[in-house]
Design an enzyme around this catalytic site. Structure first.
Site, mmCIF file in Angstrom:
data_model
loop_
_atom_site.group_PDB
_atom_site.id
_atom_site.type_symbol
_atom_site.label_atom_id
_atom_site.label_comp_id
_atom_site.label_asym_id
_atom_site.label_seq_id
_atom_site.Cartn_x
_atom_site.Cartn_y
_atom_site.Cartn_z
ATOM 1 N N GLU A 218 103.561 117.026 38.105
ATOM 2 C CA GLU A 218 102.320 117.322 38.720
ATOM 3 C C GLU A 218 101.925 115.997 39.582
ATOM 4 O O GLU A 218 101.210 116.189 40.808
ATOM 5 C CB GLU A 218 101.162 117.423 37.486
ATOM 6 N N CYS B 115 100.261 117.088 30.744
ATOM 7 C CA CYS B 115 99.845 116.338 29.876
ATOM 8 C C CYS B 115 98.425 115.855 30.220
ATOM 9 O O CYS B 115 97.708 116.010 31.323
ATOM 10 C CB CYS B 115 100.758 115.095 29.787
ATOM 11 N N GLU C 222 112.065 111.067 36.032
ATOM 12 C CA GLU C 222 112.168 110.025 34.956
ATOM 13 C C GLU C 222 112.445 108.465 35.178
ATOM 14 O O GLU C 222 113.042 108.344 36.269
ATOM 15 C CB GLU C 222 112.982 110.481 33.769
ATOM 16 N N ASN D 298 109.428 116.379 37.968
ATOM 17 C CA ASN D 298 109.312 115.048 37.245
ATOM 18 C C ASN D 298 110.390 114.372 37.765
ATOM 19 O O ASN D 298 111.536 114.654 38.018
ATOM 20 C CB ASN D 298 109.234 115.475 35.707
HETATM 21 N N1 THU Z 1 106.479 116.393 32.079
HETATM 22 C C1 THU Z 1 105.820 116.823 33.332
HETATM 23 O O1 THU Z 1 106.286 116.576 34.253
HETATM 24 N N2 THU Z 1 104.636 117.234 33.235
HETATM 25 C C2 THU Z 1 103.907 117.746 31.925
HETATM 26 O O2 THU Z 1 102.817 118.206 32.345
HETATM 27 C C3 THU Z 1 104.418 117.515 31.067
HETATM 28 C C4 THU Z 1 105.677 116.568 30.710
HETATM 29 C C5 THU Z 1 107.768 115.814 32.033
HETATM 30 C C6 THU Z 1 107.587 114.313 31.825
HETATM 31 C C7 THU Z 1 108.981 114.096 31.278
HETATM 32 O O3 THU Z 1 109.888 113.860 32.295
HETATM 33 C C8 THU Z 1 109.435 115.275 30.631
HETATM 34 O O4 THU Z 1 108.441 116.437 30.981
HETATM 35 C C9 THU Z 1 109.169 115.187 29.017
HETATM 36 O O5 THU Z 1 108.047 114.877 28.622
#
Ligand code: THU
Length: 144
Positions: A66, A97, A55, A53
């Site tokens: 993903e 998500c 941000e 991820n």
């Molecule tokens: N996150 C993911 O990378 N994948 C998911 O399926 C759920 C959430 C990340 C996004 C964000 O950086 C952190 O988790 C908290 O939501």
């Protein structure tokens, strides 16, 4: 119905995917949530792709692990995703998500297998995203 061009992972291949997903958490950029996520997926061309991820100060522009993995898939020659392990910083699998379910559907379809953890049966994406809308719907739904 979609058929696996390669066999679904055995337990040792799932372990490898989990381990690569865990390593990918170390390459996450998550200064805002503190939730580091890594993903590793097997493509039907035999390659393993990874994502973390990423941000953003705007929050809303955050890329999930993903999405980052799908970028890796397309960048390295594509193929269809067969199996994916997504783990958080605590090293336990997490459920994708809603947006990521749709993104994964485009590149793996209903039969994509998602890791549910060691010793647990993987889930099919169809279970997480029933009655999905996908690329196959577009040609038949044009009304002009
Ligand atoms: N996150 C993911 O990378 N994948 C998911 O399926 C759920 C959430 C990340 C996004 C964000 O950086 C952190 O988790 C908290 O939501």
């Amino acid at each position: 119905m979609y058929c696996y061009p390669v066999a679904p992972p055995n337990e040792s291949e799932w372990s490898e995917l989990r381990s690569r997903a865990r390593s990918a958490t170390q390459r996450s950029y998550a200064p805002y949530s503190g939730v580091r996520v890594g993903a590793a997926g097997l493509s039907d061309n035999g390659t393993v792709v990874e994502g973390s991820n990423i941000e953003n100060a705007s929050y809303g522009l955050t890329l999930c692990a993903e999405c980052s993995l799908v970028s890796d898939l397309v960048r390295t020659g594509g193929g269809r995703l067969v199996a994916i392990s997504i783990v958080a910083g605590d090293h336990a699998p997490i459920s994708p998500c809603g947006r990521c379910r749709q993104v994964l559907y485009e590149h793996g379809g209903a039969e994509l297998l998602l890791d549910a953890g060691e010793g647990l049966a993987p889930k099919r994406l169809a279970e997480l995203l029933p009655d999905a809308f996908g690329p196959e719907d577009l040609p038949t739904r044009k009304d002009s």
